[in-house]
Design a protein around this motif. Structure first.
Motif, PDB file in Angstrom:
ATOM      1  N   PHE A  78      -4.757   9.666 -14.528  1.00 63.31           N
ATOM      2  CA  PHE A  78      -4.228   8.628 -14.188  1.00 63.31           C
ATOM      3  C   PHE A  78      -3.843   8.750 -13.211  1.00 63.31           C
ATOM      4  O   PHE A  78      -3.734   7.389 -11.973  1.00 63.31           O
ATOM      5  N   CYS A  79      -3.638   9.405 -12.067  1.00 62.92           N
ATOM      6  CA  CYS A  79      -3.456  10.047 -10.703  1.00 62.92           C
ATOM      7  C   CYS A  79      -4.549   8.990  -9.941  1.00 62.92           C
ATOM      8  O   CYS A  79      -4.173   9.053  -8.942  1.00 62.92           O
ATOM      9  N   ASP A  80      -5.668   9.899 -10.647  1.00 69.42           N
ATOM     10  CA  ASP A  80      -7.436   8.857  -9.516  1.00 69.42           C
ATOM     11  C   ASP A  80      -7.734   8.306  -9.490  1.00 69.42           C
ATOM     12  O   ASP A  80      -7.647   7.600  -8.972  1.00 69.42           O
ATOM     13  N   GLU A  81      -7.235   6.924 -10.495  1.00 68.39           N
ATOM     14  CA  GLU A  81      -6.540   5.750 -10.749  1.00 68.39           C
ATOM     15  C   GLU A  81      -6.249   5.482 -10.159  1.00 68.39           C
ATOM     16  O   GLU A  81      -6.392   4.962  -8.672  1.00 68.39           O
ATOM     17  N   ILE A  87       0.820  -1.656  -0.065  1.00 70.01           N
ATOM     18  CA  ILE A  87       0.190   0.150  -0.395  1.00 70.01           C
ATOM     19  C   ILE A  87       0.897   0.865   0.324  1.00 70.01           C
ATOM     20  O   ILE A  87       0.547   2.100  -0.882  1.00 70.01           O
ATOM     21  N   HIS A  88       2.019   1.312   1.019  1.00 72.12           N
ATOM     22  CA  HIS A  88       2.461   2.245   0.953  1.00 72.12           C
ATOM     23  C   HIS A  88       3.445   2.544  -0.591  1.00 72.12           C
ATOM     24  O   HIS A  88       3.645   3.869  -1.452  1.00 72.12           O
ATOM     25  N   ARG A  89       3.655   1.932  -1.436  1.00 70.31           N
ATOM     26  CA  ARG A  89       4.020   2.016  -2.359  1.00 70.31           C
ATOM     27  C   ARG A  89       3.528   2.055  -3.708  1.00 70.31           C
ATOM     28  O   ARG A  89       3.820   2.889  -4.961  1.00 70.31           O
ATOM     29  N   GLN A  90       2.815   1.106  -3.025  1.00 63.85           N
ATOM     30  CA  GLN A  90       1.176   2.024  -4.482  1.00 63.85           C
ATOM     31  C   GLN A  90       0.798   3.468  -4.119  1.00 63.85           C
ATOM     32  O   GLN A  90       0.856   4.710  -5.036  1.00 63.85           O
ATOM     33  N   GLN A  91       1.325   4.432  -3.075  1.00 61.42           N
ATOM     34  CA  GLN A  91       0.973   5.972  -2.888  1.00 61.42           C
ATOM     35  C   GLN A  91       2.460   5.967  -3.706  1.00 61.42           C
ATOM     36  O   GLN A  91       2.111   7.547  -4.589  1.00 61.42           O
ATOM     37  N   LEU A  92       3.317   5.561  -3.563  1.00 55.21           N
ATOM     38  CA  LEU A  92       4.774   6.222  -4.059  1.00 55.21           C
ATOM     39  C   LEU A  92       4.846   6.054  -5.645  1.00 55.21           C
ATOM     40  O   LEU A  92       5.211   7.091  -5.831  1.00 55.21           O
ATOM     41  N   THR A  93       3.676   4.972  -5.878  1.00 58.29           N
ATOM     42  CA  THR A  93       3.873   4.897  -7.200  1.00 58.29           C
ATOM     43  C   THR A  93       2.755   6.514  -8.045  1.00 58.29           C
ATOM     44  O   THR A  93       3.670   7.713  -8.836  1.00 58.29           O
ATOM     45  N   GLY A  94       2.151   6.401  -7.203  1.00 57.25           N
ATOM     46  CA  GLY A  94       1.267   7.962  -8.057  1.00 57.25           C
ATOM     47  C   GLY A  94       2.246   8.911  -7.026  1.00 57.25           C
ATOM     48  O   GLY A  94       1.942  10.044  -8.245  1.00 57.25           O
ATOM     49  N   HIS A  95       3.292   9.358  -6.457  1.00 57.88           N
ATOM     50  CA  HIS A  95       3.997  10.395  -6.028  1.00 57.88           C
ATOM     51  C   HIS A  95       5.048  10.457  -7.427  1.00 57.88           C
ATOM     52  O   HIS A  95       5.184  12.086  -8.219  1.00 57.88           O
ATOM     53  N   HIS A  96       6.000   9.155  -7.318  1.00 58.86           N
ATOM     54  CA  HIS A  96       6.811   9.199  -8.696  1.00 58.86           C
ATOM     55  C   HIS A  96       6.270   9.094  -9.970  1.00 58.86           C
ATOM     56  O   HIS A  96       6.555  10.329 -10.744  1.00 58.86           O
ATOM     57  N   VAL A  97       4.738   9.183 -10.807  1.00 55.57           N
ATOM     58  CA  VAL A  97       4.178   9.521 -11.384  1.00 55.57           C
ATOM     59  C   VAL A  97       4.492  11.133 -11.432  1.00 55.57           C
ATOM     60  O   VAL A  97       4.170  12.165 -12.545  1.00 55.57           O
ATOM     61  N   ARG A  98       3.545  11.993 -10.534  1.00 59.54           N
ATOM     62  CA  ARG A  98       3.816  13.042 -10.646  1.00 59.54           C
ATOM     63  C   ARG A  98       4.903  14.125 -11.079  1.00 59.54           C
ATOM     64  O   ARG A  98       5.234  15.141 -11.590  1.00 59.54           O
ATOM     65  N   VAL A  99       6.147  13.561  -9.895  1.00 59.32           N
ATOM     66  CA  VAL A  99       7.179  14.220 -10.136  1.00 59.32           C
ATOM     67  C   VAL A  99       7.920  14.066 -11.348  1.00 59.32           C
ATOM     68  O   VAL A  99       8.751  14.880 -12.609  1.00 59.32           O
ATOM     69  N   LEU A 100       7.515  13.134 -12.449  1.00 60.81           N
ATOM     70  CA  LEU A 100       8.201  12.981 -13.403  1.00 60.81           C
ATOM     71  C   LEU A 100       7.267  13.712 -14.635  1.00 60.81           C
ATOM     72  O   LEU A 100       8.028  14.238 -15.807  1.00 60.81           O
ATOM     73  N   ALA A 101       6.440  13.218 -14.638  1.00 58.80           N
ATOM     74  CA  ALA A 101       5.260  14.629 -15.308  1.00 58.80           C
ATOM     75  C   ALA A 101       6.016  16.137 -14.990  1.00 58.80           C
ATOM     76  O   ALA A 101       5.441  16.198 -16.114  1.00 58.80           O
ATOM     77  N   GLY A 102       6.252  16.332 -13.819  1.00 55.00           N
ATOM     78  CA  GLY A 102       6.333  17.415 -13.287  1.00 55.00           C
ATOM     79  C   GLY A 102       7.735  17.841 -14.656  1.00 55.00           C
ATOM     80  O   GLY A 102       8.314  19.038 -14.790  1.00 55.00           O
ATOM     81  N   LYS A 103       8.697  17.005 -14.780  1.00 54.69           N
ATOM     82  CA  LYS A 103       9.768  17.084 -15.432  1.00 54.69           C
ATOM     83  C   LYS A 103       9.106  16.845 -16.527  1.00 54.69           C
ATOM     84  O   LYS A 103      10.478  16.898 -17.991  1.00 54.69           O
ATOM     85  N   GLY A 104       8.191  17.166 -17.610  1.00 59.95           N
ATOM     86  CA  GLY A 104       7.817  16.464 -18.252  1.00 59.95           C
ATOM     87  C   GLY A 104       8.321  15.061 -19.954  1.00 59.95           C
ATOM     88  O   GLY A 104       8.196  16.151 -20.905  1.00 59.95           O
ATOM     89  N   LEU A 105       8.238  14.894 -18.529  1.00 63.10           N
ATOM     90  CA  LEU A 105       8.545  13.020 -19.212  1.00 63.10           C
ATOM     91  C   LEU A 105       7.185  13.170 -19.497  1.00 63.10           C
ATOM     92  O   LEU A 105       6.327  12.230 -18.852  1.00 63.10           O
ATOM     93  N   GLU A 106       7.123  11.609 -20.525  1.00 58.56           N
ATOM     94  CA  GLU A 106       6.193  10.413 -21.331  1.00 58.56           C
ATOM     95  C   GLU A 106       6.530   9.207 -20.795  1.00 58.56           C
ATOM     96  O   GLU A 106       7.692   8.979 -20.857  1.00 58.56           O
ATOM     97  N   PRO A 107       5.296   8.513 -20.244  1.00 56.19           N
ATOM     98  CA  PRO A 107       3.987   9.017 -20.794  1.00 56.19           C
ATOM     99  C   PRO A 107       3.176   9.734 -19.604  1.00 56.19           C
ATOM    100  O   PRO A 107       2.425   9.913 -19.215  1.00 56.19           O
ATOM    101  N   GLN A 108       4.395   9.606 -18.354  1.00 55.67           N
ATOM    102  CA  GLN A 108       3.498  10.479 -17.429  1.00 55.67           C
ATOM    103  C   GLN A 108       3.295  12.119 -17.460  1.00 55.67           C
ATOM    104  O   GLN A 108       2.060  11.595 -16.773  1.00 55.67           O
ATOM    105  N   ARG A 109       3.949  12.571 -17.996  1.00 56.63           N
ATOM    106  CA  ARG A 109       2.797  13.997 -18.885  1.00 56.63           C
ATOM    107  C   ARG A 109       1.251  13.627 -19.250  1.00 56.63           C
ATOM    108  O   ARG A 109       0.664  14.194 -18.371  1.00 56.63           O
ATOM    109  N   THR A 110       1.482  13.000 -20.211  1.00 57.03           N
ATOM    110  CA  THR A 110       0.055  12.341 -20.278  1.00 57.03           C
ATOM    111  C   THR A 110      -0.862  11.654 -19.390  1.00 57.03           C
ATOM    112  O   THR A 110      -1.737  12.321 -19.562  1.00 57.03           O
ATOM    113  N   TRP A 111      -0.312  11.085 -18.279  1.00 54.53           N
ATOM    114  CA  TRP A 111      -1.540  10.068 -17.534  1.00 54.53           C
ATOM    115  C   TRP A 111      -1.562  11.331 -17.188  1.00 54.53           C
ATOM    116  O   TRP A 111      -2.807  10.905 -15.953  1.00 54.53           O
TER     117      TRP A 111
END
Length: 252
Positions: free
Chosen positions: A227-230, A198-222
């Motif tokens: 997708f962070c809501d999912e 469960i902790h790692r699931q939370q961390l995955t959401g954080h990682h997606v947001r961090v990489l999206a903030g750096k403009g990285l795909e596919p995280q920016r599109t996600w």
């Protein structure tokens, strides 16, 4: 992680490089040097693409069904254990940069794969023969990789999805699968692993947001498509279905 512009040229794979690629290539060279050869051989970066040796076999969606039998589950646990052991002696180059962090592992940490699942394993029939896609590798707790793997291998999904998308032909015995993976990896038991997932699931959401903030795909599109809501709903599902795992309720 990189999903676009992946090309096979002869026996070499060309895929998009990132700022982390030089460090990852140093890691792959080290793994080969200590005998862990079921990872791609790195051949540098050409015109913005990393070049890697091709490992023949099946991967991607084909990997899900391979992980369902207990033999496949145990083989994945051994593969992750062996990777962590081989990476333990890796000394990153000066100025090492990973996708999500910088620098070497701290005491008590290992180099985590960061995306360890059956889709990133090369299979020869029921046998895993390769481990690929190290884009999210970085120093961390070994338990993070174990928990990430268990989210998909237990799995932390409802029965319908497990049978529709993850290769199961009957509802999985999640508690048993967690125990089997822990045993084969070499953990003293499965206590605390549900909370770790469960902790790692939370961390995955954080990682997606961090990489999206750096403009990285596919995280920016996600991130843009919600997708962070999912990912947050997956955390809630895990919390709401603790009885399936025969574990105590997490404290946070």
């Amino acid at each position: 992680m990189a999903q676009e512009r992946i090309r096979l040229v002869g026996d070499r794979v060309h895929r998009p490089a990132g700022w982390w690629t030089p460090t990852v290539h140093a890691l792959l060279e080290h793994l080969h040097s200590v005998g862990f050869t079921c990872v791609p051989r790195p051949y540098g970066v050409v015109d913005g693409e990393e070049v890697l040796g091709f490992i023949p076999g099946e991967s991607g969606a084909a990997g899900w069904a391979r992980a369902v039998p207990e033999a496949g589950l145990r083989a994945l646990a051994r593969l992750l254990r062996d990777f962590h052991q081989a990476a333990a002696s890796f000394v990153p180059p000066d100025g090492a940069r990973w996708a999500l962090s910088d620098g070497p592992a701290r005491p008590g940490q290992v180099i985590c794969h960061g995306d360890f699942g059956p889709w990133n394993v090369i299979w020869d029939g029921p046998r895993p023969v390769g481990l690929v896609d190290f884009d999210l590798a970085q120093p961390g707790a070994a338990l993070d990789d174990v928990a990430y793997a268990l989210e998909y291998l237990a799995p932390f999904r409802d029965d319908a999805q497990a049978m529709r998308r993850q290769g199961f032909t009957a509802p999985p015995d999640r508690a048993r699968r967690i125990e089997v993976f822990a045993e084969e990896y070499g953990l003293p038991g499965s206590a605390g692993l549900v909370e770790a997932v469960i902790h790692r699931q939370q961390l995955t959401g954080h990682h997606v947001r961090v990489l999206a903030g750096k403009g990285l795909e596919p995280q920016r599109t996600w991130a843009a498509e919600g997708f962070c809501d999912e990912l947050a709903s997956r955390v809630q599902w895990s919390r709401d279905n603790l009885v399936l795992f025969s574990q105590a309720t997490p404290t946070s």
